[in-house]
Write a protein that holds these residues in place. Structure first.
Motif, mmCIF file in Angstrom:
data_model
loop_
_atom_site.group_PDB
_atom_site.id
_atom_site.type_symbol
_atom_site.label_atom_id
_atom_site.label_comp_id
_atom_site.label_asym_id
_atom_site.label_seq_id
_atom_site.Cartn_x
_atom_site.Cartn_y
_atom_site.Cartn_z
ATOM 1 N N GLU A 16 4.235 10.354 -16.653
ATOM 2 C CA GLU A 16 5.878 10.289 -15.733
ATOM 3 C C GLU A 16 6.683 9.110 -16.126
ATOM 4 O OE1 GLU A 16 7.175 13.526 -17.442
ATOM 5 O OE2 GLU A 16 5.802 14.670 -17.205
ATOM 6 N N ILE B 144 2.089 14.271 -4.260
ATOM 7 C CA ILE B 144 2.437 13.282 -5.315
ATOM 8 C C ILE B 144 2.077 11.564 -4.877
ATOM 9 C CG2 ILE B 144 2.884 12.121 -7.304
ATOM 10 C CD1 ILE B 144 3.677 14.760 -8.333
ATOM 11 N N GLU B 145 3.718 11.144 -4.306
ATOM 12 C CA GLU B 145 3.953 10.467 -3.706
ATOM 13 C C GLU B 145 2.566 9.645 -2.260
ATOM 14 O OE1 GLU B 145 7.356 8.153 -1.232
ATOM 15 O OE2 GLU B 145 6.866 10.175 -0.767
ATOM 16 N N LEU C 257 12.146 14.489 -8.224
ATOM 17 C CA LEU C 257 11.884 15.345 -7.932
ATOM 18 C C LEU C 257 12.333 16.378 -6.963
ATOM 19 C CD1 LEU C 257 8.116 15.794 -9.046
ATOM 20 C CD2 LEU C 257 9.935 16.868 -10.655
ATOM 21 N N ILE D 124 10.128 16.421 -16.636
ATOM 22 C CA ILE D 124 9.001 15.541 -17.184
ATOM 23 C C ILE D 124 9.032 15.677 -18.408
ATOM 24 C CG2 ILE D 124 8.657 16.086 -14.818
ATOM 25 C CD1 ILE D 124 6.773 18.021 -15.943
ATOM 26 N N THR E 240 11.634 9.430 -12.936
ATOM 27 C CA THR E 240 12.019 11.102 -12.849
ATOM 28 C C THR E 240 11.077 11.705 -12.245
ATOM 29 O OG1 THR E 240 12.198 10.352 -14.904
ATOM 30 C CG2 THR E 240 11.249 13.337 -14.434
ATOM 31 N N LEU E 241 9.592 10.668 -11.871
ATOM 32 C CA LEU E 241 8.740 11.312 -10.676
ATOM 33 C C LEU E 241 9.664 11.536 -9.202
ATOM 34 C CD1 LEU E 241 5.459 10.704 -11.568
ATOM 35 C CD2 LEU E 241 6.138 12.644 -11.961
ATOM 36 N N GLN E 242 10.517 10.661 -9.096
ATOM 37 C CA GLN E 242 10.603 10.239 -7.551
ATOM 38 C C GLN E 242 12.197 11.637 -7.628
ATOM 39 O OE1 GLN E 242 12.438 5.768 -6.254
ATOM 40 N NE2 GLN E 242 10.208 5.111 -7.633
ATOM 41 N N LEU F 297 0.358 13.021 -15.144
ATOM 42 C CA LEU F 297 1.457 12.675 -14.233
ATOM 43 C C LEU F 297 1.338 10.396 -14.774
ATOM 44 C CD1 LEU F 297 1.611 14.517 -11.520
ATOM 45 C CD2 LEU F 297 2.564 15.493 -13.058
ATOM 46 N N TRP G 289 7.005 16.050 -5.249
ATOM 47 C CA TRP G 289 6.925 14.671 -4.794
ATOM 48 C C TRP G 289 6.839 14.288 -3.644
ATOM 49 C CZ3 TRP G 289 6.935 10.360 -6.130
ATOM 50 C CH2 TRP G 289 7.197 9.127 -6.431
ATOM 51 N N ASN H 173 10.657 21.285 -5.842
ATOM 52 C CA ASN H 173 10.125 20.268 -5.941
ATOM 53 C C ASN H 173 10.465 18.990 -5.031
ATOM 54 O OD1 ASN H 173 9.810 20.961 -8.836
ATOM 55 N ND2 ASN H 173 12.111 21.036 -9.642
#
Length: 421
Positions: free
Chosen positions: A59, A25-26, A67, A404, A63-65, A56, A22, A18
């Motif tokens: 979300e 995604i970032e 990960l 998530i 929460t995503l951070q 996403l 991230w 995960n």
């Protein structure tokens, strides 16, 4: 107009996969001129075929951070291989249908060698079917058997957990061996590669300390020779700790033990080496013994993750995106070691063709001549990978792992049945 990106996870998950998610995604969100939105497929390539895509944008950003410090596969994973395009053209037609419906031009697939083969098939599909898709692999596997890259994200944390577990369990056995357990057996993962078993040797501060005997997937198991080494170790120390790869082979190349004899997606489930070995030892020696199988625990133990591993997993996710922005395609980011002491590494790239469905075992020079330990070269290679602590936040005494929401995009395509029995 920039096209959307799709990220998915595949195969056995790790404590740090995960963190790669991230990183992807970032990095995608950091290049709005190059990418549109980013989605995640639920349950890997199966989610693409089923058109189960997670939005996403819905979300919680925190929460995503989070990960980066959350184990497991946040978006779900799968063991499913795309078929040959000649015999299963419907799978590829479906992928194009889903990609086109959601304007997906970039596909990031996070997994091991088999997953890199899937990414390669998707990349070739784009050329063959006239749909522009950039497919990139993101490396991951606790087995450390990916080719080309110096190490595989996920391995360092699993190695740290195993070495720690062996050191602690060995102290327990040592304290009781005069009147109780003489042999302790720990079974670790490793289908064709003994890297995780080798990592157990890092529990030793000097030769002769546990683990005293390691059974590697690369070294055929010779019963008489093993029993001789076991008895000699017990005579010398009063007890013996044995670490065995689940993929241990007999002299004829067959598996020493198989948990399930049938195939699931051409994937035989291994396991049972420790109990079978314990029966053999008990029959031959009569010694009291215990065995344990760490199984999923070794790949889920985020609380004792290696900081080096976390940093590398995150860097691989970002490097996948940055490589696309730089104009590359059909590649996998790799970790390149510049020096061991001090440990220095950097990111590089290799083609998907060079890593797809390729398993890399331990070099023979990393295993001692007798086949039951690791050499100094192996220690030098392994030790940097378990360095540093990166604990998750704790709440009420337990690690806090946010979940998530997983809200799916509205479907735009007809339903599609996936045959995976």
């Amino acid at each position: 107009m920039p096209q959307n990106a799709l990220y998915a996870q595949s195969g056995g998950v790790t404590a740090v996969i995960n963190a790669s998610a991230w990183g992807v995604i970032e990095a995608v969100r950091g290049h709005p001129a190059h990418f549109g939105r980013i989605y995640a497929a639920r349950d890997g390539i199966l989610g693409v075929l089923r058109e189960e895509l997670i939005d996403l944008d819905h979300e919680d950003p925190l929460t995503l951070q989070a990960l980066r410090h959350t184990p497991g596969g946040a978006f779900g994973s799968c063991r499913f291989d795309l078929g040959d395009p000649e015999t299963h053209p419907e799978q590829y037609e479906r992928l194009v249908e889903v990609f086109r419906a959601h304007d997906i031009g970039y596909f990031f697939y996070n997994g091991g060698g088999g997953s890199m083969d899937t990414a390669l098939k998707v990349a070739k599909m784009g050329d063959r079917m006239g749909y522009p898709i950039t497919a990139v692999g993101v490396p991951k596997t606790i087995d450390n058997d990916l080719a080309i890259t110096d190490t595989s994200p996920g391995f360092g944390s699993a190695a740290k957990f195993i070495a720690t577990t062996v050191r602690e369990a060995s102290l327990d056995v040592e304290s009781m061996h005069t009147s109780s357990t003489k042999v302790f057996i720990l079974e670790v993962m490793g289908r064709h590669a003994g890297w995780l078993a080798a990592a157990a040797a890092l529990a030793q501060e000097f030769d002769g300390q546990p683990p005293m005997l390691i059974l590697f997937a690369e070294i055929p198991f010779e019963e008489a020779d093993f029993m001789e080494h076991l008895n000699r170790t017990i005579e010398r120390h009063g007890y013996c700790v044995v670490v065995v790869s689940e993929g241990l082979k007999n002299p004829d190349g067959s598996l020493f033990s198989v948990a399930q004899s049938h195939d699931v997606y051409a994937y035989t489930q291994l396991g049972g080496a420790a109990p079978r070995l314990s029966e053999l030892i008990r029959e031959k020696t009569g010694h009291k013994l215990h065995w344990a199988v760490v199984d999923y625990i070794q790949r889920a133990a985020r609380h004792i993750a290696s900081k080096v591993d976390v940093d590398q997993a995150y860097a691989c996710g970002r490097a996948a995106v940055e490589g696309v922005v730089a104009g590359h395609h059909s590649f996998m980011p790799i970790i390149q070691r510049d020096s061991t002491q001090p440990y220095r590494w950097r990111m590089g790239r290799t083609s998907l063709e060079s890593v797809a469905d390729i398993e890399q075992g331990m070099p023979r020079e990393y295993i001692t001549p007798d086949g039951y330990g690791i050499t100094q070269a192996a220690r030098d290679y392994l030790r940097p990978l378990i360095q540093g602590e990166d604990q998750p936040p704790f709440e009420r005494g337990l690690p806090a792992y946010p979940r998530i929401r997983g809200e799916l995009l509205p479907k735009r395509c007809p339903s599609f049945e996936v045959d995976h029995d």
